[in-house]
Design a protein around this motif. Structure first.
Motif, PDB file in Angstrom:
ATOM      1  N   ARG A 174       0.852  -1.184   0.000  1.00 44.90           N
ATOM      2  CA  ARG A 174       0.000   0.000   0.000  1.00 44.90           C
ATOM      3  C   ARG A 174       0.894   1.242   0.000  1.00 44.90           C
ATOM      4  NH1 ARG A 174      -4.605  -0.174   4.400  1.00 44.90           N
ATOM      5  NH2 ARG A 174      -2.812   0.124   5.769  1.00 44.90           N
ATOM      6  N   PHE A 175       0.493   2.256  -0.761  1.00 50.57           N
ATOM      7  CA  PHE A 175       1.304   3.459  -0.921  1.00 50.57           C
ATOM      8  C   PHE A 175       0.493   4.687  -0.545  1.00 50.57           C
ATOM      9  CE2 PHE A 175       2.918   0.468  -4.127  1.00 50.57           C
ATOM     10  CZ  PHE A 175       4.240   0.382  -3.714  1.00 50.57           C
ATOM     11  N   PHE A 176       1.194   5.608   0.075  1.00 45.86           N
ATOM     12  CA  PHE A 176       0.634   6.934   0.335  1.00 45.86           C
ATOM     13  C   PHE A 176       1.345   7.906  -0.597  1.00 45.86           C
ATOM     14  CE2 PHE A 176       0.845  10.994   2.772  1.00 45.86           C
ATOM     15  CZ  PHE A 176      -0.505  11.310   2.672  1.00 45.86           C
ATOM     16  N   LEU A 177       0.610   8.578  -1.468  1.00 47.69           N
ATOM     17  CA  LEU A 177       1.164   9.406  -2.534  1.00 47.69           C
ATOM     18  C   LEU A 177       0.933  10.881  -2.235  1.00 47.69           C
ATOM     19  CD1 LEU A 177       2.389   9.829  -5.356  1.00 47.69           C
ATOM     20  CD2 LEU A 177       0.117   9.433  -6.328  1.00 47.69           C
ATOM     21  N   THR A 178       2.007  11.643  -2.091  1.00 42.16           N
ATOM     22  CA  THR A 178       1.906  13.098  -1.979  1.00 42.16           C
ATOM     23  C   THR A 178       2.177  13.712  -3.349  1.00 42.16           C
ATOM     24  OG1 THR A 178       4.259  13.498  -1.505  1.00 42.16           O
ATOM     25  CG2 THR A 178       2.839  12.915   0.344  1.00 42.16           C
ATOM     26  N   GLY A 179       1.572  14.861  -3.605  1.00 45.34           N
ATOM     27  CA  GLY A 179       1.681  15.470  -4.932  1.00 45.34           C
ATOM     28  C   GLY A 179       0.885  14.708  -5.966  1.00 45.34           C
ATOM     29  N   ALA A 180      -0.225  14.092  -5.540  1.00 43.73           N
ATOM     30  CA  ALA A 180      -1.019  13.277  -6.460  1.00 43.73           C
ATOM     31  C   ALA A 180      -1.739  14.116  -7.507  1.00 43.73           C
ATOM     32  CB  ALA A 180      -2.034  12.447  -5.673  1.00 43.73           C
ATOM     33  N   SER A 181      -1.905  15.409  -7.263  1.00 47.90           N
ATOM     34  CA  SER A 181      -2.618  16.249  -8.229  1.00 47.90           C
ATOM     35  C   SER A 181      -1.701  16.787  -9.322  1.00 47.90           C
ATOM     36  CB  SER A 181      -3.289  17.413  -7.503  1.00 47.90           C
ATOM     37  OG  SER A 181      -2.339  18.179  -6.796  1.00 47.90           O
ATOM     38  N   SER A 182      -0.388  16.568  -9.207  1.00 48.27           N
ATOM     39  CA  SER A 182       0.523  17.002 -10.265  1.00 48.27           C
ATOM     40  C   SER A 182       0.401  16.075 -11.466  1.00 48.27           C
ATOM     41  CB  SER A 182       1.959  17.023  -9.755  1.00 48.27           C
ATOM     42  OG  SER A 182       2.396  15.712  -9.438  1.00 48.27           O
ATOM     43  N   GLY A 232      -2.596  -2.963  -9.915  1.00 54.44           N
ATOM     44  CA  GLY A 232      -3.141  -3.671  -8.763  1.00 54.44           C
ATOM     45  C   GLY A 232      -2.671  -3.189  -7.420  1.00 54.44           C
ATOM     46  N   TYR A 233      -1.941  -2.082  -7.353  1.00 57.51           N
ATOM     47  CA  TYR A 233      -1.496  -1.551  -6.074  1.00 57.51           C
ATOM     48  C   TYR A 233      -2.593  -0.673  -5.476  1.00 57.51           C
ATOM     49  CZ  TYR A 233       3.204  -2.980  -7.496  1.00 57.51           C
ATOM     50  OH  TYR A 233       4.292  -3.702  -7.898  1.00 57.51           O
ATOM     51  N   GLN A 234      -2.580  -0.575  -4.139  1.00 59.67           N
ATOM     52  CA  GLN A 234      -3.520   0.277  -3.429  1.00 59.67           C
ATOM     53  C   GLN A 234      -2.833   1.603  -3.106  1.00 59.67           C
ATOM     54  OE1 GLN A 234      -5.182  -1.472   0.084  1.00 59.67           O
ATOM     55  NE2 GLN A 234      -6.483   0.294   0.560  1.00 59.67           N
ATOM     56  N   VAL A 235      -3.457   2.711  -3.500  1.00 50.48           N
ATOM     57  CA  VAL A 235      -2.839   4.027  -3.379  1.00 50.48           C
ATOM     58  C   VAL A 235      -3.790   4.958  -2.639  1.00 50.48           C
ATOM     59  CG1 VAL A 235      -1.816   5.978  -4.605  1.00 50.48           C
ATOM     60  CG2 VAL A 235      -1.608   3.667  -5.551  1.00 50.48           C
ATOM     61  N   LEU A 236      -3.254   5.636  -1.619  1.00 50.35           N
ATOM     62  CA  LEU A 236      -3.981   6.697  -0.919  1.00 50.35           C
ATOM     63  C   LEU A 236      -3.411   8.025  -1.390  1.00 50.35           C
ATOM     64  CD1 LEU A 236      -5.945   7.700   1.305  1.00 50.35           C
ATOM     65  CD2 LEU A 236      -4.051   7.493   2.926  1.00 50.35           C
ATOM     66  N   CYS A 237      -4.237   8.842  -2.048  1.00 49.20           N
ATOM     67  CA  CYS A 237      -3.788  10.097  -2.648  1.00 49.20           C
ATOM     68  C   CYS A 237      -4.017  11.239  -1.677  1.00 49.20           C
ATOM     69  CB  CYS A 237      -4.535  10.375  -3.955  1.00 49.20           C
ATOM     70  SG  CYS A 237      -4.269   9.130  -5.225  1.00 49.20           S
ATOM     71  N   HIS A 238      -2.998  12.076  -1.549  1.00 48.78           N
ATOM     72  CA  HIS A 238      -3.077  13.199  -0.615  1.00 48.78           C
ATOM     73  C   HIS A 238      -3.269  14.520  -1.356  1.00 48.78           C
ATOM     74  CE1 HIS A 238      -1.008  16.626   1.389  1.00 48.78           C
ATOM     75  NE2 HIS A 238      -1.780  16.244   2.389  1.00 48.78           N
ATOM     76  N   SER A 239      -4.134  15.346  -0.823  1.00 47.86           N
ATOM     77  CA  SER A 239      -4.305  16.715  -1.303  1.00 47.86           C
ATOM     78  C   SER A 239      -5.051  17.498  -0.233  1.00 47.86           C
ATOM     79  CB  SER A 239      -5.077  16.757  -2.628  1.00 47.86           C
ATOM     80  OG  SER A 239      -5.266  18.103  -3.033  1.00 47.86           O
ATOM     81  N   SER A 240      -4.601  18.695   0.006  1.00 50.55           N
ATOM     82  CA  SER A 240      -5.289  19.552   0.968  1.00 50.55           C
ATOM     83  C   SER A 240      -6.476  20.256   0.353  1.00 50.55           C
ATOM     84  CB  SER A 240      -4.311  20.595   1.534  1.00 50.55           C
ATOM     85  OG  SER A 240      -3.745  21.371   0.486  1.00 50.55           O
ATOM     86  N   ASP A 241      -6.627  20.168  -0.979  1.00 50.63           N
ATOM     87  CA  ASP A 241      -7.746  20.813  -1.667  1.00 50.63           C
ATOM     88  C   ASP A 241      -8.922  19.843  -1.748  1.00 50.63           C
ATOM     89  OD1 ASP A 241      -8.657  23.180  -3.394  1.00 50.63           O
ATOM     90  OD2 ASP A 241      -9.017  21.468  -4.706  1.00 50.63           O
ATOM     91  N   ARG A 242     -10.089  20.314  -1.348  1.00 50.89           N
ATOM     92  CA  ARG A 242     -11.267  19.444  -1.294  1.00 50.89           C
ATOM     93  C   ARG A 242     -11.708  19.017  -2.689  1.00 50.89           C
ATOM     94  NH1 ARG A 242     -17.056  21.001   1.628  1.00 50.89           N
ATOM     95  NH2 ARG A 242     -18.094  18.993   1.215  1.00 50.89           N
ATOM     96  N   VAL A 285       6.716  10.238  -2.745  1.00 44.96           N
ATOM     97  CA  VAL A 285       6.793  11.691  -2.519  1.00 44.96           C
ATOM     98  C   VAL A 285       6.963  12.379  -3.870  1.00 44.96           C
ATOM     99  CG1 VAL A 285       8.019  13.539  -1.321  1.00 44.96           C
ATOM    100  CG2 VAL A 285       7.829  11.270  -0.265  1.00 44.96           C
ATOM    101  N   GLY A 286       5.931  13.074  -4.291  1.00 42.79           N
ATOM    102  CA  GLY A 286       5.963  13.781  -5.564  1.00 42.79           C
ATOM    103  C   GLY A 286       5.847  15.275  -5.434  1.00 42.79           C
ATOM    104  N   LYS A 287       6.018  15.785  -4.221  1.00 46.39           N
ATOM    105  CA  LYS A 287       5.901  17.229  -4.003  1.00 46.39           C
ATOM    106  C   LYS A 287       6.894  17.633  -2.928  1.00 46.39           C
ATOM    107  CE  LYS A 287       2.609  20.760  -2.429  1.00 46.39           C
ATOM    108  NZ  LYS A 287       1.230  21.000  -1.936  1.00 46.39           N
TER     109      LYS A 287
END
Length: 1346
Positions: free
Chosen positions: A769-777, A791-801, A830-832
């Motif tokens: 399982r991955f936690f992705l920052t900068g997912a909106s780029s 087939g990987y599980q990804v949790l995308c992070h963004s402070s924008d609703r 980490v993408g940001k």
């Protein structure tokens, strides 16, 4: 000559006749006004000089009454007449509006006919004549300076200082040289910028805006200051010629009396004023004649000079142009001159009918700006015009050489150039003087060697400076010529070093200076042998030190007695020879060279430096690429310097030097069949926030320059393709227009493909399982989609609703904070660039990073995998790279490699250009990666890792009992040491940590400041926890964050029954009963930490008989931990009646009192006032929580560092000294025991209600309860008697603390059994943290030994 030719066409003539012309002033009136201005200047100047002479008592009279018998020499007199003519002309240009209008109209006429080079030649010849005249006055003004200091001051000291006029002349020489170079540049480009010299000279004065007012003020100041300099020169020359000291020490073949000098000045003025009046009367500027001469010279010149320059540079512009264009240029260069009278009446229609139209409006007010606009003249008509530019180049060379000589002598040597012209030591003429000096030198053989050494050193410095500032590199030579050239250079260096040592030995009085010279020479020799490995900045610094050393030797040689006589002659002769060499040198200067057509790179990568200190990565080139570059440690101390450099390169460098200065070209290599360059933008990462507009302009300027020189592919790197700056390159594409040939790419397809390929290699198990920052780029979103498809599980992070809703719409889980990612997984992508990532990423996590730069450089525990890079085949490079963007030699950013892929596609495919801007198409990612692999690039192959981080030790884990602050603190320390451990906690609620939920339930607050409640390695942030103090709920939230941050494994619902002895290698057996399971489980552990703390079970310390009587009389009572809504309701009602009793006087009691008084205060409009009875056995010290800027916690931190006896003394002293503390102490019976020994115990903290409550009567202190009757509660308020009246009580709250119980009776630290959090301290959390670190170190030692 000045009569205008007929109109170009009948249409223009008709338009001119129909145009309503402005009112014209009669030429006769203009001429009379000019005569009036001239008289005013002349009379005022003579009067000012006369007053100055009288004030300084230089002579008795000025005009015809001057009594000096004669004035010497022809040269000073001629210079005086020349400077006075220039001075009158400057005054006329400055304040005569008629002349300004006439010159401006004539300049407009020339610009309309595209005679830019005629304007440049006229102005350059004017300014060159002025510069030569001022330069020749320097030695004579210096002689006057020596005469001025002849009395009372050592003449030798005066000879190495200069007058103000001489310094002003030096400034004026630089000023005129800058103007000549600027006007030549404008003529070559056929346009002039806002601060271009041609525009400033020809354009009118504007006052339309504050900016225009500033420019006008600057122009007037510069012109006025230059006029003032000429006035000072005229004044000093006149004073020089009438001084008796000068006359008596000189003789010459041409002498004039003082009256003749003044009469000559008057006569010169008459000639000048007649000439100026005729200009106005005939409406013909003096520049007209000069321009006609200019065209005559350029028409009849054979062009040998220009042809010679063209042959040396390899080609000429005329040769490269097609034949019709060449004929047009000659015709244009020889066209008849349009007079100023024609330009005055030329209507806008004639401008439109001209060969090249203006691009702006036809407003006559701004006609100069229209004619000098960038887009007015096509590019094929710009550049040099055969012989026309040769004369301008000569004039500029003369001015530049004069400036170099003036600076070289005045600043470098402390002397004036050509001082031999004014030498007063002999009455001989110039030729006789030179012959006499040479004869003396030949007779005195002892001076021959020093003279040769001096000549070598003098010529070497002057030649080096001239070659550096004026001369271009020599034409390319073959290998043999290059080898012999290197040998010749080595021989010259050896001779130069030997002469430096000889002169230093001869002239330096402290012999230590000789050793310094030898050390400098040794360092230069070493750097010469290590030239390819030594940073260029060090080599330049060494050359600078060598130049300073040579100047020092030259100064000492000139001032030494043995060199005094020959140096005066030699310096003048060598200077004249050098001046002739510079003017006649056939090798063109960089500004004169007709360069070959620029061979542009195939692909350019445009990056930018991250930190300000990264500028040293450019300045220290070349350096080793075996490891990644890091800023030197001393660069931190130069932060102010870096800041100033950053502001300059970001905001001003491009404005001063054009689009080419918007970047630094740091590398130029050929990879296979592709020539690639590495450009570094002239801005840093911080400027994307502070100066976004300048950053955008810098990027667009670099793109424009790449388009202009023929670059095929431009790849944007890092933040240069930020969405907020240019939309990932879309803004650059729009700025360049549809007709561009440049391909613009961002390289995100190849970057995303490389990231996904590395993740698949590292995590072959798709259950990760991955936690992705900068997912909106762009890259982040492409990576998320690709991983989901695999087939990987990804949790995308963004402070924008809105972005989180987009994630959820496409089937992704989303997180608004990084804390959610900490609890989700310890595998992060980490993408940001976010500094908070380094703070929140779990301990020993795995981070796949593709942000540049990445924010995890400070986290050594995190396994960082840089997935945005590729490896390149070094065998395909034609030479080693010099700059690799802080990577290693074999590494390259994937987006950089994409530029090579794009160029290869252009060559192999039928594409005019490739634009890779905007979003990333996941279906195209793999094709970019395949093409990159065919070109020799490959994805790095790190070792696969397991989903969970392994510890570096094997065996049973350390068992920690309790998940409060103590247990979490020691667990975090073990995580940092990578020691296996597990935390057992009886509580099943995952949001509860320790006994803080009890404080939260009863409404108590934490008395300690937030800063002292943080645990090691993870401080509470002001964003998550604003304020100075925190509540128990907030602290529990912080403890949960802390557990996620350090990946602490907490086994919930596990109640530890006992801890017993075991056998090696696990000496302890822990018996655990899990919730819902009655079976007891035994766990072995090498070490056990009991961290359940002191707060285990409530303790009702009032005696069994009192409790039974309270129950018998049905008086409700409850322990502080049992307070709920019903009990609080009873407590508030009893307090309002004055029938509430709190047993105990610790911090729990203080919190209860605060809560009751806050809820029963003035907001309840009742007749009775709340009152609380406090029963206590011992009285602790009470201190206010805060007083002004002072905090009791900070004081406690200081006190706890002191010895125990000093702690006791300080606490008791404050107890007696603070008024509120005394108030609380006096409120209780005096016989009650006070604390005698502090022993680290926590005093009672008054949050603002204790002292004021005792003073107002809301609180009443009593002794302990000794009996309960039907009438009420009896307090033992007197020591020897029990006759206190009963107090009616309706509610009793027991704030009597906790019973200290522990699973084990004692510690066994040598064998691995520890107790944590059971001690006393002013700052308990701080004490727990320090003790936990000691325990972790002991356990770590055990594991290392094992």
């Amino acid at each position: 000559m000045c009569k205008p030719p007929p109109p170009r066409s009948a249409a223009c003539a008709t338009a001119a006749s129909q145009k309503i012309e402005p009112v014209q002033i009669d030429p006769v009136v203009c001429a009379l006004h000019t005569v009036m201005y001239g008289l005013l200047f002349h009379v005022g100047t003579i009067w000012s000089i006369e007053n100055f002479i009288r004030a300084h008592q230089i002579s008795n009279e000025v005009s015809g009454a001057i009594t000096s018998p004669s004035s010497p020499c022809t040269i000073p007199f001629v210079l005086l007449l020349h400077e006075y003519w220039v001075y009158l002309q400057h005054n006329n240009v400055l304040v005569n509006p008629h002349l300004q209008h006439l010159d401006r109209q004539y300049g407009i006429a020339l610009l309309r006919n595209n005679h830019h080079w005629a304007i440049a030649g006229t102005l350059a010849s004017y300014w060159c004549r002025e510069s030569v005249g001022m330069f020749l006055t320097l030695p004579y003004l210096h002689q006057m300076h020596l005469v001025k200091y002849s009395e009372g001051i050592d003449k030798d000291d005066a000879s190495y200082s200069f007058s103000k006029t001489q310094y002003l002349i030096l400034y004026s020489l630089i000023y005129h040289t800058v103007k000549s170079r600027g006007v030549r540049s404008d003529a070559m480009r056929r346009y002039s910028s806002d601060f271009g010299i041609m525009r400033l000279v020809i354009d009118r004065f504007y006052l339309d805006s504050l900016r225009e007012f500033g420019v006008t003020s600057l122009r007037l100041f510069l012109q006025g200051f230059d006029t003032y300099i000429h006035f000072r020169i005229v004044r000093d020359l006149m004073i020089l010629l009438i001084q008796p000291e000068w006359v008596s020490s000189s003789s010459g073949d041409f002498l004039l009396s003082s009256s003749q000098i003044v009469s000559s000045i008057h006569l010169l003025f008459v000639v000048w004023v007649v000439h100026a009046a005729l200009n106005q009367l005939l409406r013909c500027s003096t520049a007209t004649a000069i321009v006609h001469c200019w065209h005559f010279l350029t028409k009849n010149s054979s062009g040998n000079a220009c042809a010679r320059s063209s042959s040396i540079s390899g080609t000429s512009e005329d040769a490269n142009k097609p034949q019709p264009t060449k004929r047009h240029d000659k015709k244009n260069d020889q066209r008849d001159i349009v007079s100023s009278r024609r330009s005055e009446s030329l209507p806008p229609e004639c401008i439109a009918s001209s060969k090249i139209n203006t691009t702006r409006g036809n407003d006559e007010k701004y006609i100069v700006r229209q004619l000098l606009d960038r887009e007015r003249v096509p590019k094929d008509l710009r550049g040099r015009l055969s012989s026309a530019n040769a004369y301008v180049d000569k004039a500029v060379r003369i001015e530049t050489a004069i400036v170099i000589l003036a600076i070289f002598f005045m600043i470098g040597l402390g002397e004036v150039p050509l001082r031999i012209l004014s030498d007063q030591s002999s009455a001989l003429g110039f030729g006789e003087y030179v012959f006499m000096k040479l004869s003396l030198l030949r007779q005195d053989r002892g001076q021959l060697c020093p003279t040769v050494l001096f000549s070598w050193l003098f010529w070497g410095i002057l030649h080096g400076i001239g070659a550096f500032l004026l001369k271009t590199s020599s034409p390319s030579r073959g290998n043999n010529s290059l080898r012999y050239g290197n040998r010749r250079q080595s021989l010259v260096n050896a001779i130069d070093m030997a002469i430096m040592i000889a002169i230093g030995t001869h002239s330096l009085t402290p012999k230590a200076g000789v050793w310094l010279v030898c050390a400098l020479i040794t360092m230069k020799s070493y750097l010469q042998t290590k030239r390819n490995d030594t940073p260029r900045l060090f080599r330049i610094s060494t050359l600078g030190l060598e130049l300073l050393a040579k100047f020092s030797l030259l100064r000492s040689s000139i001032r030494s007695s043995s060199f005094e006589n020959p140096s005066l002659l030699l310096s003048s002769i060598l200077s004249l020879l050098w001046l002739m060499w510079v003017v006649c040198n056939p090798i063109p200067t960089p500004c004169e060279e007709i360069r070959k057509k620029h061979i542009a790179a195939d692909a350019v990568f445009l990056g930018h430096p991250a930190e300000l200190s990264d500028s040293w990565a450019l300045w220290l080139l070349p350096y080793s690429l075996k490891e990644r570059w890091r800023p030197p440690f001393w660069a931190v101390l130069l932060w102010p310097f870096h800041y100033i450099v950053g502001i300059y390169v970001c905001s001003y460098r491009r404005r001063f030097f054009g689009d080419e200065a918007s970047y630094f070209c740091c590398d130029d290599v050929r990879y296979g069949n592709t020539r690639i360059q590495n450009w570094v933008s002239a801005h840093f990462a911080r400027h994307f926030v502070t100066h976004p507009h300048q950053v955008k302009e810098n990027i667009e300027a670099a793109a424009r320059h790449a388009e202009s020189i023929g670059v095929k592919v431009l790849c944007l790197g890092a933040l240069n393709k930020a969405e907020s700056i240019n939309g990932g390159g879309v803004g650059i594409v729009k700025a360049l227009g549809p007709n561009r040939k440049l391909s613009v790419i961002h390289g995100n397809h190849l970057t995303a493909a490389a990231v996904v390929a590395q993740i698949k290699q590292i995590f072959p198990n798709k259950s990760a399982r991955f936690f992705l920052t900068g997912a909106s780029s762009k890259v982040g979103w492409a990576v998320a989609q690709a991983l989901k498809d695999y087939g990987y599980q990804v949790l995308c992070h963004s402070s924008d609703r809105a972005r989180r809703q987009l994630f959820e719409k496409h089937g992704f889980a989303s997180a608004s904070t990084l804390l959610e990612g900490s609890g989700f997984s310890d595998c992060w992508i980490v993408g940001k660039y976010d500094r908070a990532v380094a703070r929140e990423i779990p301990q020993n996590a795995i981070a796949v990073v593709f942000s540049v730069p990445h924010p995890l450089s400070s986290r050594n525990d995190v396994h960082v995998i840089e997935a945005g890079t590729l490896h390149m085949d070094l065998d395909l490079l034609d030479r080693p790279r010099l700059f690799v963007n802080k990577l290693e030699a074999h590494e390259i950013f994937a987006c950089h490699a994409a530029s090579v892929v794009a160029h290869n596609r252009l060559k192999t495919g039928n594409f005019e250009r490739i634009d890779e801007v905007g979003p990333v198409d996941i279906n195209e990612m793999n094709s970019w990666l395949r093409d990159a692999e065919r070109l020799g690039f490959r994805v790095p192959q790190p070792e696969p890792v397991q989903y969970h981080a392994h510890s570096q030790y094997q065996g049973s884990p350390v068992i920690i009992v309790g998940a409060g602050p103590a247990g979490l603190c020691v667990a975090a320390g073990l995580s940092r040491k990578m020691i296996p451990h597990v935390v057992l906690d009886e509580e099943t609620n995952t949001d509860v940590f320790g006994s803080w939920n009890v404080l939260s339930r009863i409404g108590a607050n934490i008395t300690t400041q937030k800063r002292w409640c943080s645990l090691p390695g993870y401080a509470m942030s002001d964003e998550d926890f604003p304020g100075e103090f925190i509540s128990p709920d907030e602290y529990q939230r912080y403890l949960k964050q802390y557990a996620h941050r350090f990946s602490i494994d907490i086994h919930r619902g596990a109640r530890v029954i006992s801890v017993g002895k075991g056998t090696e290698p696990s000496p302890w057996i822990v018996k655990v009963k899990e919730s819902g399971n009655e079976k007891v489980k035994e766990c072995s552990a090498p070490s056990v930490i009991i961290a359940t703390g002191k707060h285990r079970k409530p303790h009702a310390n009032i005696g069994d008989d009192v409790v039974s009587k309270l129950e018998a009389y049905k008086i409700p009572f409850a322990h502080s931990t049992e307070m709920n809504s019903d009990n609080w309701k009873l407590a508030f009602q009893a307090a309002k009646k004055g029938a509430l009793c709190i047993v105990g006087f610790g911090n729990s009691a203080a919190d209860l009192i605060t809560i009751v008084l806050q809820n029963c205060g003035d907001k309840h409009k009742e007749s009775t006032t709340p009152m609380i009875h406090i029963a206590a056995r011992t009285i602790p010290p009470v201190f206010p929580q805060c007083k002004s800027f002072l905090r009791v916690d900070s004081l406690g931190y200081i006190v706890r560092q002191m010895p125990a006896f000093l702690q006791e003394f300080i606490v008791k002293l404050l107890w007696r000294a603070i008024p509120s503390s005394r108030q609380c102490d006096y409120a209780f019976p005096s016989y009650l025991k006070r604390w005698k020994k502090i022993n680290g115990r926590i005093p009672v903290i008054d949050k603002g209600f204790l002292a004021s409550g005792f003073q107002s009567g809301h609180l009443k202190g009593h002794g302990p309860i000794f009996d309960v009757t039907k009438s009420g509660v009896l307090f033992n308020d007197h020591k020897h008697t029990l006759d206190s009246p009963p107090v009616k009580v309706e509610m009793i709250i027991l704030a009597t603390g906790y019973k200290e119980e522990c699973i084990v009776d004692r510690e066994d630290r040598p064998n691995g059994l520890f107790r944590l959090g059971v001690g006393n301290d002013f700052l308990p959390i701080r004490s727990i943290s320090e003790e936990a670190e000691l325990i972790v170190e002991e356990i770590a030692k055990y594991y290392k030994n094992v």
